[in-house]
Motif scaffolding. Structure first.
Motif, short mmCIF file in Angstrom:
data_model
loop_
_atom_site.label_atom_id
_atom_site.label_comp_id
_atom_site.label_asym_id
_atom_site.label_seq_id
_atom_site.Cartn_x
_atom_site.Cartn_y
_atom_site.Cartn_z
N ILE A 37 0.86 -1.16 0.05
CA ILE A 37 0.12 -0.04 0.04
C ILE A 37 0.83 1.27 -0.09
O ILE A 37 0.84 2.13 -0.87
CB ILE A 37 -0.84 0.03 1.24
CG1 ILE A 37 -1.97 -1.21 1.12
CG2 ILE A 37 -1.85 1.27 1.30
CD1 ILE A 37 -2.77 -1.29 2.49
N VAL A 38 1.98 1.31 0.81
CA VAL A 38 2.84 2.62 1.04
C VAL A 38 3.55 2.58 -0.30
O VAL A 38 3.58 3.78 -0.81
CB VAL A 38 3.81 2.38 2.07
CG1 VAL A 38 4.97 3.42 1.83
CG2 VAL A 38 3.13 2.11 3.29
N GLY A 45 -8.38 3.27 -2.40
CA GLY A 45 -9.61 3.17 -3.17
C GLY A 45 -9.82 1.73 -3.76
O GLY A 45 -10.78 1.10 -3.93
N SER A 46 -8.67 0.93 -3.82
CA SER A 46 -8.57 -0.27 -4.65
C SER A 46 -8.85 -1.27 -3.65
O SER A 46 -8.66 -1.19 -2.37
CB SER A 46 -7.34 -0.38 -5.45
OG SER A 46 -6.83 0.62 -6.46
N LYS A 47 -9.31 -2.33 -4.29
CA LYS A 47 -9.82 -3.64 -3.58
C LYS A 47 -8.46 -4.48 -3.37
O LYS A 47 -7.59 -4.53 -4.46
CB LYS A 47 -10.71 -4.30 -4.47
CG LYS A 47 -11.22 -5.56 -3.29
CD LYS A 47 -12.51 -6.23 -4.30
CE LYS A 47 -12.75 -7.51 -3.51
NZ LYS A 47 -13.89 -8.23 -4.23
N ILE A 78 -7.17 -0.01 6.06
CA ILE A 78 -7.88 -0.48 4.93
C ILE A 78 -9.24 -0.54 5.90
O ILE A 78 -9.57 -0.37 6.96
CB ILE A 78 -7.71 -2.11 4.81
CG1 ILE A 78 -7.64 -2.97 5.79
CG2 ILE A 78 -6.23 -1.96 4.01
CD1 ILE A 78 -7.38 -4.21 5.51
N VAL A 79 -10.40 -0.89 4.84
CA VAL A 79 -11.77 -0.82 5.48
C VAL A 79 -12.61 -2.21 4.75
O VAL A 79 -12.16 -2.49 3.39
CB VAL A 79 -12.35 0.46 4.97
CG1 VAL A 79 -12.48 0.65 3.66
CG2 VAL A 79 -13.89 0.47 5.64
N SER A 80 -13.37 -2.77 5.36
CA SER A 80 -14.18 -3.87 4.97
C SER A 80 -15.55 -3.49 4.35
O SER A 80 -15.84 -2.90 5.02
CB SER A 80 -14.25 -4.90 5.93
OG SER A 80 -12.85 -5.52 6.19
N TYR A 87 -10.80 -2.85 1.35
CA TYR A 87 -10.25 -1.70 0.27
C TYR A 87 -9.31 -0.76 0.93
O TYR A 87 -9.35 -0.71 2.26
CB TYR A 87 -11.52 -0.94 -0.12
CG TYR A 87 -12.43 -1.80 -1.06
CD1 TYR A 87 -12.32 -1.26 -2.48
CD2 TYR A 87 -13.41 -2.65 -0.76
CE1 TYR A 87 -13.17 -2.03 -3.38
CE2 TYR A 87 -14.35 -3.17 -1.32
CZ TYR A 87 -14.20 -3.04 -2.73
OH TYR A 87 -14.96 -3.63 -3.73
N VAL A 88 -8.51 -0.19 0.13
CA VAL A 88 -7.40 0.74 0.97
C VAL A 88 -8.22 1.92 1.06
O VAL A 88 -8.62 2.55 0.20
CB VAL A 88 -6.30 0.91 -0.23
CG1 VAL A 88 -5.27 1.80 0.52
CG2 VAL A 88 -5.76 -0.51 -0.29
#
Length: 246
Positions: A37-38, A45-47, A78-80, A87-88
């Motif tokens: 991610i970094v 926003g990507s999955k 991230i969020v589920s 998703y990021v």
């Protein structure tokens, strides 16, 4: 030790070692996904790839992967989304990987959790027990931090002296012993957060110092509840600032 007790002890040891091994592996997976991610490999926003894909790529079991993803959610990276996947949510500053020792980020975040609990209570008790000598030590430490900010110094030592002085003002050696048992981890976390702050604006440095002043003001006023809240907010904010996006 009789045979039954020996067997129980061996099983307990194996269970503890398995948990430690699983936690260590989950930390490595956590940092592997965080690095993707970094580095922008997985954009905001990507999955995330599916659990099956990540397990295959990282060669870990699904429970281990889920431990790592749970920590990334707790860190607000991230969020589920139910029925859709993870998703990021934000991309941490790339400097995190420059300043944090390899393999240390998950441990640094846990150290912040430990500090929030221990130092919050220490600050609350310090508000009731602090002496004039304690206040002199605290004031000297925060003045040194002010000097570090004015002169562009890192200030890790001064930061540690301030927190140590507050802990000592609680007049309970167990608080000091608890912090000392984690001293290396605490200094690593302070070094990371203060290095990151130096890459930001002057306002960011002043914001962090303002949190210190809030803690000290509450202790000076003998307001235990405010001291506890101010200390916990400061340390929790420090944890979140590790992953401030760019």
């Amino acid at each position: 030790m009789n045979e039954q007790n020996r067997t129980n002890a061996e099983l307990s040891s194996k269970t503890a070692n398995t948990r430690f091994s699983d936690r260590t592996l989950a930390d490595r997976v956590y940092e592997s996904v965080l690095s993707k991610i970094v580095n922008g490999e997985i954009a905001v926003g990507s999955k995330l790839p599916t659990e099956h894909q990540l397990c295959d790529e990282l060669r870990v079991s699904r429970p281990i992967l889920r431990q790592a993803l749970k920590q990334l959610k707790a860190d607000d990276v991230i969020v589920s989304r139910q029925g859709s996947g993870s998703y990021v949510k934000r991309r941490p500053d790339g400097a995190v990987l420059d300043f944090a020792p390899v393999g240390s980020i998950a441990d640094i975040q846990r150290t912040f959790e430990f500090r929030s609990a221990i130092e919050g209570e220490a600050a609350a008790i310090a508000a009731q027990r602090r002496t004039s000598e304690d206040l002199k030590a605290i004031d000297a430490a925060i003045a040194e931090l002010d000097h570090c900010i004015r002169t562009g110094q890192l200030g890790v030592d001064a930061d540690e002296v301030l927190h140590d002085a507050i802990c000592k003002a609680a007049d309970n050696h167990y608080f000091v012993a608890a912090r000392n048992s984690m001293k290396a981890n605490i200094l690593t976390g302070m070094s990371l957060t203060r290095n990151l702050s130096l890459t930001k604006t002057q306002a960011r440095l002043e914001l962090v110092q303002g949190e210190h002043y809030d803690i000290v003001a509450a202790i000076r006023a003998k307001d235990s509840d405010a001291a506890n809240k101010a200390m916990r907010a400061h340390i929790d904010n420090a944890r979140r600032r590790v992953f401030d996006g760019d």
